[in-house]
Every structure is written in structure tokens, then in C-alpha cells.
Design a protein around this motif. Structure first.
Motif, mmCIF file in Angstrom:
data_model
loop_
_atom_site.group_PDB
_atom_site.id
_atom_site.type_symbol
_atom_site.label_atom_id
_atom_site.label_comp_id
_atom_site.label_asym_id
_atom_site.label_seq_id
_atom_site.Cartn_x
_atom_site.Cartn_y
_atom_site.Cartn_z
ATOM 1 N N UNK A 77 -8.914 14.061 6.983
ATOM 2 C CA UNK A 77 -8.392 12.696 6.580
ATOM 3 C C UNK A 77 -7.746 12.306 5.373
ATOM 4 N N UNK A 78 -8.302 13.171 4.213
ATOM 5 C CA UNK A 78 -7.516 13.164 3.105
ATOM 6 C C UNK A 78 -6.026 13.653 3.214
ATOM 7 N N UNK A 79 -5.893 14.702 3.898
ATOM 8 C CA UNK A 79 -4.504 15.177 4.201
ATOM 9 C C UNK A 79 -3.642 14.276 4.799
ATOM 10 N N UNK A 80 -4.296 13.402 5.623
ATOM 11 C CA UNK A 80 -3.666 12.323 6.435
ATOM 12 C C UNK A 80 -2.921 11.337 5.566
ATOM 13 N N UNK A 81 -3.949 10.996 4.575
ATOM 14 C CA UNK A 81 -3.413 9.821 3.841
ATOM 15 C C UNK A 81 -2.353 10.343 2.548
ATOM 16 N N UNK A 82 -2.727 11.626 2.169
ATOM 17 C CA UNK A 82 -1.679 12.105 1.284
ATOM 18 C C UNK A 82 -0.267 12.427 1.907
ATOM 19 N N UNK A 83 -0.215 12.876 3.133
ATOM 20 C CA UNK A 83 0.968 13.188 3.589
ATOM 21 C C UNK A 83 1.440 12.134 4.756
ATOM 22 N N UNK A 84 0.913 11.085 4.891
ATOM 23 C CA UNK A 84 1.289 9.918 5.828
ATOM 24 C C UNK A 84 1.368 10.400 7.175
ATOM 25 N N UNK A 85 0.300 11.199 7.624
ATOM 26 C CA UNK A 85 0.148 11.859 9.028
ATOM 27 C C UNK A 85 0.142 10.607 10.131
ATOM 28 N N UNK A 86 -0.400 9.588 9.668
ATOM 29 C CA UNK A 86 -0.649 8.421 10.711
ATOM 30 C C UNK A 86 0.905 7.975 11.215
ATOM 31 N N UNK A 87 1.943 8.450 10.562
ATOM 32 C CA UNK A 87 3.075 7.762 10.969
ATOM 33 C C UNK A 87 3.738 8.986 12.005
ATOM 34 N N UNK A 251 -18.246 9.200 12.415
ATOM 35 C CA UNK A 251 -17.276 9.297 11.236
ATOM 36 C C UNK A 251 -16.048 10.070 11.840
ATOM 37 N N UNK A 252 -15.101 9.584 12.372
ATOM 38 C CA UNK A 252 -13.811 9.976 13.042
ATOM 39 C C UNK A 252 -12.969 10.793 12.150
ATOM 40 N N UNK A 253 -12.080 11.710 12.696
ATOM 41 C CA UNK A 253 -11.629 12.489 11.607
ATOM 42 C C UNK A 253 -10.397 11.690 11.080
ATOM 43 N N UNK A 254 -9.803 10.842 11.784
ATOM 44 C CA UNK A 254 -8.629 10.088 11.295
ATOM 45 C C UNK A 254 -8.752 8.629 11.585
#
Length: 272
Positions: A77-87, A251-254
């Protein structure tokens, strides 16, 4: 520390230091040394050695492994926020019990895909117990099961009611029985006991194969009405009703998986 945690998690799963070394492309002595240092830092014993290679995890190892699975999800989840993976696209694995996979998932899959175009879905089919194991091992994000199983870190809610009927020709000479781990096994066993039925048992580990046998007039069984094809006779005087459940992680991964969980519960959970 990350390297030691990685080695520990592989050792916990494989129970064999040589296999860990081969999997991680490191030497077997490196595995032993790193795990020994981890034990020293944590002041606990993580493995009981069974010979030069095989090991048995301790209770402390069981606890650490569960916590590291959660930490791994939080790190993702931290990596997602840092790298804008949700896009970008991300993968969601949905593990389904056998009847859920064939009778229910096709009804909702298109809706889930349309509602979450940035998610790549992977579907797995297995029995309910194995679905829970996949969830516990963080190999699946969402589970669909046909037994009221539960785990302390999961959320469970009913999503579908299934009608079970007595299927097959009444003069059949054998009973078609799923394995004990199957969600349908309980209802077959219950029917045999309630109706005092004494027929030879043919064990079959696949609903699809049971349907093919029923089409040939081979056997009787309790089966989901939705699994039957038009040329299979059934008796609605003997019916059972059961619930299918959706299981999600608390506690989902993303954030996308969290949104997907909320969407499924809001749209498909049965109202009390």
C-alpha cells in the motif's frame, strides 16, 4: 532486515533450507546464517531443526509469519501511494468454491469488470476450505465460499441463496457423493440419514462430472438446482437452502481492493 524476512517467509512455507536456497538463488549456508541472525535479533527460536535441511516452525514463527503477511500488504500500500499505482492496472485474485465459480461468479463478473476497469481479475476454482487457505496465505484477495467458514482477520457476508434438490432418476442404483471437504457433502449426508437411504456410494470430486453422470442416468445426489441441465430429472419435494458467502480481508492490500470489497458488499450482500 527485508532479506531476512524474505528468507524466513520462504523457510516457513517450504520447511526445507535447501529448497529456500534454490528458490532465492542463494547458498544454503546463507539461509542458515540469516535465519540464525534473525532469531538472535528477535530473541526467539523460529525453527526446530529436523536434520541438516528440514525444519519445523515454532509457535513464535507462526505468529511472525502472520504478522509479516500483513506487513507485506501494508508495504504494498505504501508503494502504491508513492508510485501512484492506483492509476495503473492492478491484479485482484478471487478464489471461488466450485458451485460459486460455476453458478454465481458468471452473474457478477461483468459488473465487477465494468465498475473497476483498472483491476485485472484472476479467478480460481477450488473447494471452500482451500479458498480460506488461499485467503489466509494472502494468495487471494476475495473469497466466495459455500460454507460458513470464518477467520479472525476476515469479514464475511452472505451474497446468494442456493436451492439444493434431489437430482437423478429415482431408480438409480448408486449415490453420487462429493468429498467431505465440499460444501455439498453435508447436505448429501444429511439426506441419506434423514431418508434412511442405503445405496452404494460413488465418490466424485467434481460437480461437472456429477452432472455428466446424471445425464447418463447414473446415480442420485443432492445438487444445486442451478447446476442441472434440462434433461436431468429432479424432485423439488426434497430441497435444502444454503447461503453463499463473500469473504474479504479487513486490511486490504490496496485502496482499489478496499473499494472493490465495499462495492461487492453494498451491491450484492443479502439484506437481513
Amino acid at each position: 532486515m527485508f532479506q531476512r524476512f524474505t528468507i524466513f517467509m520462504q523457510a516457513y512455507k517450504l520447511r526445507n533450507f535447501s529448497e529456500v536456497a534454490n528458490t532465492l538463488f542463494i547458498s544454503q549456508p546463507t539461509v542458515s546464517v540469516q535465519l540464525k541472525k534473525l532469531e538472535e535479533e528477535l530473541h526467539v527460536t523460529l525453527f526446530i531443526r529436523q536434520g541438516p535441511k528440514e525444519v519445523i516452525p515454532t509457535e513464535e514463527a507462526d505468529y511472525l509469519y502472520r504478522q509479516l503477511l500483513n506487513l507485506r500488504d501494508e508495504w504494498d500500500h505504501v508503494l502504491e501511494q508513492l508510485q501512484h499505482i492506483k492509476e495503473k492496472k492492478e491484479v485482484c485474485v478471487i478464489a471461488c468454491s466450485n458451485t460459486c465459480a460455476t453458478n454465481y461468479m458468471p452473474r457478477i463478473y461483468r459488473d465487477l469488470q465494468d465498475a473497476f476497469p483498472n483491476i485485472i481479475f484472476e479467478l480460481k476454482q477450488m473447494n471452500s476450505d482451500d479458498v480460506m487457505k488461499q485467503m489466509e496465505q494472502h494468495e487471494a484477495h476475495i473469497g466466495l465460499i459455500e460454507k460458513p467458514l470464518m477467520h479472525e482477520t476476515f469479514r464475511r457476508f452472505p451474497i446468494f441463496e442456493d436451492e439444493l434438490v434431489l437430482a437423478g432418476k429415482k431408480d438409480a442404483k448408486q449415490w453420487l457423493m462429493r468429498e467431505a471437504e465440499s460444501g455439498i457433502y453435508y447436505y448429501n449426508q444429511r439426506f441419506l440419514e434423514e431418508q434412511n437411504v442405503y445405496l452404494p456410494i460413488l465418490k466424485v470430486n467434481s460437480n461437472a462430472l456429477i452432472v455428466e453422470l446424471l445425464k447418463q442416468g447414473e446415480g442420485l445426489t443432492i445438487l444445486s438446482k442451478d447446476s442441472l441441465v434440462p434433461d436431468i430429472p429432479y424432485d423439488e419435494h426434497y430441497t435444502y437452502h444454503r447461503l453463499f458467502y463473500c469473504v474479504t480481508r479487513t486490511h486490504p492490500a490496496t485502496s482499489q481492493i478496499n473499494d472493490l470489497n465495499a462495492y461487492i458488499e453494498q451491491k450484492y450482500a443479502l439484506k437481513k
